[in-house]
Design an enzyme around this catalytic site. Structure first.
Site, PDB file in Angstrom:
ATOM      1  N   GLY A 189      -1.990  66.275  34.379  1.00 19.62           N
ATOM      2  CA  GLY A 189      -1.027  67.378  34.307  1.00 19.62           C
ATOM      3  C   GLY A 189      -0.902  68.030  35.771  1.00 19.62           C
ATOM      4  N   TYR A 190       0.424  68.215  36.011  1.00 22.46           N
ATOM      5  CA  TYR A 190       1.007  68.677  37.132  1.00 22.46           C
ATOM      6  C   TYR A 190       1.891  70.103  37.345  1.00 22.46           C
ATOM      7  CZ  TYR A 190       5.034  66.008  36.497  1.00 22.46           C
ATOM      8  OH  TYR A 190       6.002  65.548  36.019  1.00 22.46           O
ATOM      9  N   GLY A 191       2.136  70.460  36.111  1.00 25.30           N
ATOM     10  CA  GLY A 191       3.103  71.512  35.700  1.00 25.30           C
ATOM     11  C   GLY A 191       2.538  72.497  34.679  1.00 25.30           C
ATOM     12  N   SER A 192       3.190  72.679  33.518  1.00 22.99           N
ATOM     13  CA  SER A 192       2.586  73.697  32.426  1.00 22.99           C
ATOM     14  C   SER A 192       1.415  73.012  32.113  1.00 22.99           C
ATOM     15  CB  SER A 192       3.544  73.742  31.639  1.00 22.99           C
ATOM     16  OG  SER A 192       3.864  72.527  30.823  1.00 22.99           O
ATOM     17  N   GLU A 218       8.268  66.464  25.537  1.00 19.13           N
ATOM     18  CA  GLU A 218       8.864  66.073  27.060  1.00 19.13           C
ATOM     19  C   GLU A 218       9.777  65.310  26.962  1.00 19.13           C
ATOM     20  OE1 GLU A 218       7.600  68.356  29.150  1.00 19.13           O
ATOM     21  OE2 GLU A 218       5.922  68.887  28.038  1.00 19.13           O
TER      22      GLU A 218
END
Ligand code: BEZ
Length: 194
Positions: free
Chosen positions: A25-28, A99
């Site tokens: 994970g790199y966002g929310s 997503e």
């Protein structure tokens, strides 16, 4: 905007035979997973850089007023720091739906802080998807983020939560830090309406 990557992702069934899968994970996902997981560990992936270049019509914006959210762009020599989740395969179906606005599953090598590595998945929205917005001047991106909101909440919260979460992890991400700074500047110079 007609766009739904759910079916494509169902066919990208890497690791389908495994009991557990690492998801980067790199966002929310860094501050709010929204699903059950077996374990979470800070991790990084090489060759990718985080950018607020993906349009959000369904979470942090609307079709008429899209927000901007994170995606990854290939960049030689870059490292993207984030959070890895070890999940059971059933988590992926609902994530594909959540997503669906342009993100596709990709296989990457995750690196943990202790030097261990593992193969895993990451969702990436490439420049070839219909919701991709691409680069814009920092102030223009900040103004767009300052005003956009969608069913998942204000676009500004997404950026500021990400900035906070990266700071807590001790991660230096110039793009996110400068964009969050610009957003706060926009806030300070925009007259309130009643
Ligand atoms: C994430 O937070 O890492 C993420 C970004 C886009 C799609 C799915 C997950």
């Amino acid at each position: 905007m007609t766009l739904d990557t759910t079916q494509q992702n169902q066919q990208r069934d890497h690791f389908a035979d495994q009991d557990a899968i690492w998801l980067f994970g790199y966002g929310s996902l860094i501050w709010k997973a929204g699903f059950d997981y077996l374990e979470r560990r800070p991790a990084s992936i090489r060759g990718w850089t985080r950018r607020f270049w993906q349009g959000s019509h369904d979470h942090r914006g609307t079709p008429d007023s899209p927000g901007r959210v994170a995606t990854l762009l290939p960049e030689a020599g870059a490292t993207c720091h984030g959070m890895a989740y070890r999940i059971t395969p059933d988590v992926l179906g609902p994530l594909d739906v959540r997503e669906k606005n342009g993100y596709l599953r990709e296989v990457v090598t995750l690196r943990f802080n202790d030097g261990d590595t593992a193969q895993g998945l990451v969702y990436i929205a490439t420049e070839h998807n219909a919701a991709f917005l691409g680069e814009a001047p920092l102030e223009a991106m900040a103004r767009q983020i300052a005003t956009a909101q969608g069913p998942s909440g204000p676009n500004r919260d997404y950026l500021l939560n990400l900035d906070d979460a990266l700071n807590q992890l001790g991660v230096e991400d110039t793009h996110i830090r400068e964009l969050a700074h610009q957003l706060r500047q926009v806030d300070d110079t925009t007259p309130e309406t009643s």
